[in-house]
Write an enzyme that holds these catalytic residues in place. Structure first.
Site, PDB file in Angstrom:
ATOM      1  N   GLU A 280      -1.012  -7.986   5.943  1.00  0.00           N
ATOM      2  CA  GLU A 280      -0.830  -8.076   7.405  1.00  0.00           C
ATOM      3  C   GLU A 280      -2.171  -8.072   8.134  1.00  0.00           C
ATOM      4  OE1 GLU A 280      -0.585  -5.417   5.650  1.00  0.00           O
ATOM      5  OE2 GLU A 280      -1.072  -3.620   6.797  1.00  0.00           O
TER       6      GLU A 280
ATOM      7  N   HIS B 203      -3.424  -5.136   1.904  1.00  0.00           N
ATOM      8  CA  HIS B 203      -2.771  -5.253   3.223  1.00  0.00           C
ATOM      9  C   HIS B 203      -2.724  -6.709   3.702  1.00  0.00           C
ATOM     10  CE1 HIS B 203      -2.481  -1.011   4.696  1.00  0.00           C
ATOM     11  NE2 HIS B 203      -3.322  -0.835   3.701  1.00  0.00           N
TER      12      HIS B 203
ATOM     13  N   CYS C 112       0.826  -1.210   0.000  1.00  0.00           N
ATOM     14  CA  CYS C 112       0.000   0.000   0.000  1.00  0.00           C
ATOM     15  C   CYS C 112       0.868   1.271   0.000  1.00  0.00           C
ATOM     16  CB  CYS C 112      -0.991  -0.054   1.152  1.00  0.00           C
ATOM     17  SG  CYS C 112      -2.493   0.870   0.810  1.00  0.00           S
TER      18      CYS C 112
END
Ligand code: GLN
Length: 187
Positions: free
Chosen positions: A173, A171, A80
């Site tokens: 994560e 994302h 990102c």
């Protein structure tokens, strides 16, 4: 054991460090200074606010060294805002590290309220369906001759690679899958 750094100046670095801590074969390292950077075998640039992270890269003295290390072949994965930092071209803006031959469009999907998540199989990362989380996400408008497209969502490029540089607009994560981490660790 590989020492995998996460740039820890602003954004979702704690989430990346937590994900890395769940992998048995890596040592997560928080990178805040140029000397931290010397200790790592790989580096993740997290999501957040690319302009803010870029300013902090300058004020901490990390900027030039990171640029140099990326050019010398340090595997770097930008997610990102991290992707925006890596790009050589930003539509309507100035590049930051400018080490990866891609053109990105910031906030391409719209503002905060247009953030969304979905599930999709991205074959390059394996056969499982991946949760994709887009938060004021950029997309990759085009890739230059040295970079390759890795994945698309609804006709837009959301992952690319150039040598040891990896860029994803979503994302990982924040998703319950290690697939993209595994891919990065094999670069
Ligand atoms: N919109 C942010 C930027 O331009 C990126 C958003 C994110 O990293 N989730 O830097």
């Amino acid at each position: 054991m590989e020492r995998v750094g996460v740039l820890a100046l602003q954004g979702s670095f704690a989430e990346h460090l937590a994900r890395l801590a769940q992998l048995s074969d890596v040592l997560p390292v928080s990178v805040k200074t140029a000397s931290d950077l010397e200790q790592v075998d790989r580096l993740i640039l997290p999501g957040g606010e690319s302009t803010a992270i870029s300013k902090l890269l300058h004020s901490t003295g990390l900027f030039e060294r990171l640029q140099q290390k990326a050019a010398e072949g340090l595997p770097v994965w930008g997610t990102c805002a991290g992707l925006i930092l890596l790009a050589k071209n930003i539509v309507g803006g100035q590049p930051h590290l400018g080490v990866m031959d891609i053109t990105v469009r910031r906030n391409a999907y719209g503002g905060q309220l247009d953030s969304f998540s979905c599930r999709q199989t991205l074959p390059v990362f394996g056969a499982e369906e991946l949760p994709l989380v887009f938060i004021r996400a950029p997309w990759i408008e085009s890739v230059g001759t040295r970079a390759e497209i890795l994945a698309e969502h609804a006709g837009r490029i959301i992952a690319a690679r150039e040598g040891k540089l990896l860029a994803t607009s979503f994302h990982p994560e924040l998703a319950d899958s290690d697939a993209v981490y595994r891919y990065f660790l094999q670069i």
